[in-house]
Design an enzyme around this catalytic site. Structure first.
Site, PDB file in Angstrom:
ATOM      1  N   LYS A  93      -7.414   3.999   2.821  1.00 54.38           N
ATOM      2  CA  LYS A  93      -7.805   3.123   3.931  1.00 54.38           C
ATOM      3  C   LYS A  93      -8.054   3.937   5.196  1.00 54.38           C
ATOM      4  O   LYS A  93      -8.946   3.634   5.984  1.00 54.38           O
ATOM      5  CB  LYS A  93      -6.739   2.061   4.196  1.00 54.38           C
ATOM      6  CG  LYS A  93      -7.123   1.082   5.315  1.00 54.38           C
ATOM      7  CD  LYS A  93      -6.133  -0.039   5.442  1.00 54.38           C
ATOM      8  CE  LYS A  93      -4.850   0.436   6.076  1.00 54.38           C
ATOM      9  NZ  LYS A  93      -5.038   0.790   7.515  1.00 54.38           N
ATOM     10  N   VAL A 141      -5.092  -0.659  -1.086  1.00 57.25           N
ATOM     11  CA  VAL A 141      -4.434  -1.820  -1.688  1.00 57.25           C
ATOM     12  C   VAL A 141      -4.719  -3.023  -0.798  1.00 57.25           C
ATOM     13  O   VAL A 141      -4.560  -2.954   0.428  1.00 57.25           O
ATOM     14  CB  VAL A 141      -2.915  -1.591  -1.830  1.00 57.25           C
ATOM     15  CG1 VAL A 141      -2.234  -2.837  -2.389  1.00 57.25           C
ATOM     16  CG2 VAL A 141      -2.650  -0.391  -2.738  1.00 57.25           C
ATOM     17  N   GLY A 145       0.822  -1.208   0.000  1.00 60.73           N
ATOM     18  CA  GLY A 145       0.000   0.000   0.000  1.00 60.73           C
ATOM     19  C   GLY A 145       0.855   1.255   0.000  1.00 60.73           C
ATOM     20  O   GLY A 145       0.630   2.180  -0.784  1.00 60.73           O
ATOM     21  N   HIS A 146       1.861   1.301   0.884  1.00 60.41           N
ATOM     22  CA  HIS A 146       2.780   2.441   0.899  1.00 60.41           C
ATOM     23  C   HIS A 146       3.530   2.567  -0.431  1.00 60.41           C
ATOM     24  O   HIS A 146       3.709   3.669  -0.961  1.00 60.41           O
ATOM     25  CB  HIS A 146       3.816   2.280   2.015  1.00 60.41           C
ATOM     26  CG  HIS A 146       3.256   2.250   3.393  1.00 60.41           C
ATOM     27  ND1 HIS A 146       3.284   1.111   4.176  1.00 60.41           N
ATOM     28  CD2 HIS A 146       2.663   3.207   4.149  1.00 60.41           C
ATOM     29  CE1 HIS A 146       2.747   1.374   5.356  1.00 60.41           C
ATOM     30  NE2 HIS A 146       2.343   2.630   5.363  1.00 60.41           N
ATOM     31  N   MET A 159      -4.278  -3.965   3.237  1.00 62.06           N
ATOM     32  CA  MET A 159      -2.904  -3.995   3.726  1.00 62.06           C
ATOM     33  C   MET A 159      -2.722  -2.983   4.846  1.00 62.06           C
ATOM     34  O   MET A 159      -3.193  -1.854   4.773  1.00 62.06           O
ATOM     35  CB  MET A 159      -1.930  -3.724   2.585  1.00 62.06           C
ATOM     36  CG  MET A 159      -1.864  -4.839   1.580  1.00 62.06           C
ATOM     37  SD  MET A 159      -0.528  -4.625   0.387  1.00 62.06           S
ATOM     38  CE  MET A 159      -0.706  -6.149  -0.543  1.00 62.06           C
ATOM     39  N   SER A 184       0.253  -2.140   8.291  1.00 65.49           N
ATOM     40  CA  SER A 184       1.431  -2.544   9.063  1.00 65.49           C
ATOM     41  C   SER A 184       1.025  -3.383  10.261  1.00 65.49           C
ATOM     42  O   SER A 184       1.790  -4.245  10.711  1.00 65.49           O
ATOM     43  CB  SER A 184       2.205  -1.302   9.518  1.00 65.49           C
ATOM     44  OG  SER A 184       2.641  -0.557   8.400  1.00 65.49           O
ATOM     45  N   GLN A 199       0.028  10.653  18.150  1.00 61.48           N
ATOM     46  CA  GLN A 199      -1.221  10.066  17.661  1.00 61.48           C
ATOM     47  C   GLN A 199      -1.541   8.721  18.290  1.00 61.48           C
ATOM     48  O   GLN A 199      -2.496   8.053  17.888  1.00 61.48           O
ATOM     49  CB  GLN A 199      -1.202   9.963  16.137  1.00 61.48           C
ATOM     50  CG  GLN A 199      -0.193   8.995  15.540  1.00 61.48           C
ATOM     51  CD  GLN A 199      -0.078   9.173  14.025  1.00 61.48           C
ATOM     52  OE1 GLN A 199       0.452  10.147  13.535  1.00 61.48           O
ATOM     53  NE2 GLN A 199      -0.621   8.203  13.277  1.00 61.48           N
TER      54      GLN A 199
END
Length: 298
Positions: free
Chosen positions: A153, A180, A40-41, A188, A190, A65
């Site tokens: 996303k 993605v 995705g990244h 996707m 992390s 965050q």
């Protein structure tokens, strides 16, 4: 294509590099990330590469965050691996500061973005979007991009950053990019690294719930309550899943809707085990792209 890549650690060096590129008439694209890069990244980096002369990827796990009981300490940090992926995807530079470089010990300024930051993750993660807006504003000031790329996303995050950029007159374009997914439909993330094999299978309930909503919309359902309830029932049938929220909101303002009479964001946040996953789809697009995309992925 593999490229030369420089890793920059300080704000001063980052500003100097971006200013030099701009003086040379070069366009700059930035891809803000927290690292642990996945496809995705990389799709964001490749798009930035196609649309700009220079591409900066920022890798910074932003403490502002994260809530007090969230995964800041355990969030995956793998700069050497990420640098290799950035090089292959076409980045020119990585800005990877330490926390002290981004936030001096006496830092006292933060950015709150009203309206679009309320509800959804804004309710579930108090202070999260203040941290997002503050760090992204700083990254914009440091990298001085013409364009900034974000994955859809995190749809509410995109809305928050768009509103902040508009309200504060940042001279750049915010470029949202499609979600993605893995071949089986899982978005996707992390945080997918946290999932066990059994949890990874259970996590498919998110994309399958979006598929159900898309089918209901295609069949003529326009009641947000009916679609939300059907999605809750679908997710609730998965023993390893626990709903944080299921909400249909205006795709631009993130405000609740009673019926789908405009593009509507169906946003999900679901715990699978202890891992919190998010996913979404926009219903009501004039081209029907959401219905088609979700139906094809599962």
């Amino acid at each position: 294509m593999s490229r030369d890549l420089v890793i920059i650690r300080t704000a001063r060096e980052t500003q100097a590099a971006s200013e030099a590129w701009r003086r040379g008439g070069l366009s700059v694209g930035v891809v803000p990330t927290m690292g642990a890069l996945h496809e995705g990244h990389l799709s964001l980096i490749r798009r930035a590469r196609a649309e700009n002369d220079r591409v900066v990827v920022t890798i910074f796990v932003n403490p502002l965050q994260f809530g007090p009981k969230e995964d800041f300490a355990s969030y995956p940090r793998m700069l050497e691996r990420d640098a290799g992926l950035c090089r292959q995807a076409g980045a020119d530079a990585i800005y990877a500061p330490e926390v002290g470089e981004m936030y001096p010990s006496d830092a006292s300024t933060a950015i709150d973005v009203g309206g679009v930051s309320e509800g959804l993750c804004g309710t579930s993660r108090p202070g999260h979007f203040r941290g997002v807006a503050t760090v992204v504003a700083k990254l914009f000031n440091l990298t001085k991009p013409h364009r900034a790329y974000f994955g859809q996303k995190d749809a509410q995050q995109v809305a928050v950053i768009r509103r902040m950029a508009r309200d504060l007159n940042f001279d750049l374009e915010i470029v949202p990019c499609p979600i993605v997914r893995e071949p089986d439909g899982l978005a996707m993330s992390s945080r997918n690294l946290y999932l066990s094999i059994e949890q990874r299978q259970a996590a498919l309930v998110l994309s399958r719930s979006l598929n159900l909503a898309a089918e209901l919309y295609a069949a003529g359902e326009r009641s947000t309550q009916a679609i939300e309830e059907a999605v809750r029932v679908k997710i609730g049938a998965e023993p390893l899943a626990r709903i944080d929220y299921v909400a249909l909101v205006d795709a631009e303002t993130i405000q609740p809707l009673e019926k789908i009479d405009r593009p509507a964001l169906l946003a999900l946040a679901v715990f699978v085990g202890t891992t919190r996953l998010i996913d979404n789809c926009v219903l009501g697009k004039s081209d029907g792209a959401c219905t088609k995309a979700i139906a094809e992925m599962t």
